[in-house]
Design a protein around this motif. Structure first.
Motif, PDB file in Angstrom:
ATOM      1  N   VAL A 276      11.254   3.526   1.807  1.00  0.00           N
ATOM      2  CA  VAL A 276      10.301   2.563   1.240  1.00  0.00           C
ATOM      3  C   VAL A 276       8.884   3.128   1.299  1.00  0.00           C
ATOM      4  N   ALA A 277       8.511   3.703   2.434  1.00  0.00           N
ATOM      5  CA  ALA A 277       7.160   4.261   2.590  1.00  0.00           C
ATOM      6  C   ALA A 277       6.938   5.432   1.638  1.00  0.00           C
ATOM      7  N   GLU A 278       7.937   6.302   1.498  1.00  0.00           N
ATOM      8  CA  GLU A 278       7.801   7.441   0.586  1.00  0.00           C
ATOM      9  C   GLU A 278       7.709   6.983  -0.861  1.00  0.00           C
ATOM     10  N   ALA A 279       8.469   5.942  -1.228  1.00  0.00           N
ATOM     11  CA  ALA A 279       8.409   5.414  -2.588  1.00  0.00           C
ATOM     12  C   ALA A 279       7.044   4.802  -2.865  1.00  0.00           C
ATOM     13  N   ALA A 280       6.502   4.082  -1.892  1.00  0.00           N
ATOM     14  CA  ALA A 280       5.175   3.484  -2.050  1.00  0.00           C
ATOM     15  C   ALA A 280       4.116   4.570  -2.180  1.00  0.00           C
ATOM     16  N   GLU A 281       4.242   5.626  -1.412  1.00  0.00           N
ATOM     17  CA  GLU A 281       3.289   6.737  -1.484  1.00  0.00           C
ATOM     18  C   GLU A 281       3.355   7.421  -2.850  1.00  0.00           C
ATOM     19  N   ALA A 282       4.568   7.616  -3.345  1.00  0.00           N
ATOM     20  CA  ALA A 282       4.736   8.249  -4.665  1.00  0.00           C
ATOM     21  C   ALA A 282       4.165   7.354  -5.767  1.00  0.00           C
ATOM     22  N   ALA A 283       4.387   6.060  -5.677  1.00  0.00           N
ATOM     23  CA  ALA A 283       3.856   5.124  -6.670  1.00  0.00           C
ATOM     24  C   ALA A 283       2.339   5.126  -6.643  1.00  0.00           C
ATOM     25  N   GLU A 284       1.750   5.216  -5.464  1.00  0.00           N
ATOM     26  CA  GLU A 284       0.284   5.266  -5.323  1.00  0.00           C
ATOM     27  C   GLU A 284      -0.264   6.545  -5.958  1.00  0.00           C
ATOM     28  N   ARG A 285       0.420   7.660  -5.734  1.00  0.00           N
ATOM     29  CA  ARG A 285      -0.005   8.944  -6.328  1.00  0.00           C
ATOM     30  C   ARG A 285       0.069   8.885  -7.844  1.00  0.00           C
ATOM     31  N   ASP A 286       1.152   8.271  -8.368  1.00  0.00           N
ATOM     32  CA  ASP A 286       1.326   8.186  -9.824  1.00  0.00           C
ATOM     33  C   ASP A 286       0.288   7.246 -10.445  1.00  0.00           C
ATOM     34  N   ALA A 287      -0.103   6.197  -9.729  1.00  0.00           N
ATOM     35  CA  ALA A 287      -1.061   5.235 -10.253  1.00  0.00           C
ATOM     36  C   ALA A 287      -2.483   5.788 -10.219  1.00  0.00           C
ATOM     37  N   HIS A 288      -2.756   6.682  -9.292  1.00  0.00           N
ATOM     38  CA  HIS A 288      -4.102   7.248  -9.123  1.00  0.00           C
ATOM     39  C   HIS A 288      -4.011   8.776  -8.977  1.00  0.00           C
ATOM     40  N   PRO A 289      -3.761   9.455 -10.100  1.00  0.00           N
ATOM     41  CA  PRO A 289      -3.628  10.920  -9.990  1.00  0.00           C
ATOM     42  C   PRO A 289      -4.968  11.550  -9.590  1.00  0.00           C
TER      43      PRO A 289
END
Length: 107
Positions: free
Chosen positions: A90-103
């Motif tokens: 869950v934490a890794e998915a949230a981190e990846a989503a944050e990176r994708d939302a704010h490149p």
């Protein structure tokens, strides 16, 4: 089982087969009275048994009870491993989503 003195008592009894509180206290940094109290807790939990031989009470490990406890602890550990793995995903998915939302801006 969480208490290190109790674990040490179980180790000593498993190695020796049986022993008195006095004998066990000689190998630990606690008083005989403290050893007796710890043995009473282990006895109440069904992990050791005490039997009178003359004036002495000799304690021994109850192997079947320890096996049951070990299986329970292994099952509990496996449950926690699964929970922690889920939290990590869950934490890794949230981190990846944050990176994708704010490149990151290009250099």
């Amino acid at each position: 089982m969480a208490d290190p003195t109790r674990r040490r008592l179980l180790d000593l009894l498993a190695a020796q087969g049986e022993a008195t509180a006095t004998t066990l206290a000689e190998r630990l940094p606690v008083s005989r009275q403290a050893v007796v109290k710890h043995l009473a807790v282990l006895d109440a939990a069904g992990l050791v048994s005490g039997g009178r031989v003359g004036r002495e009470v000799r304690y021994a490990v109850r192997p079947a009870a320890l096996d049951t406890t070990a299986r329970w602890m292994a099952s509990l550990a496996a449950d926690w491993d699964r929970r922690l793995a889920h939290i990590k995903r869950v934490a890794e998915a949230a981190e990846a989503a944050e990176r994708d939302a704010h490149p990151a801006p290009p250099d």
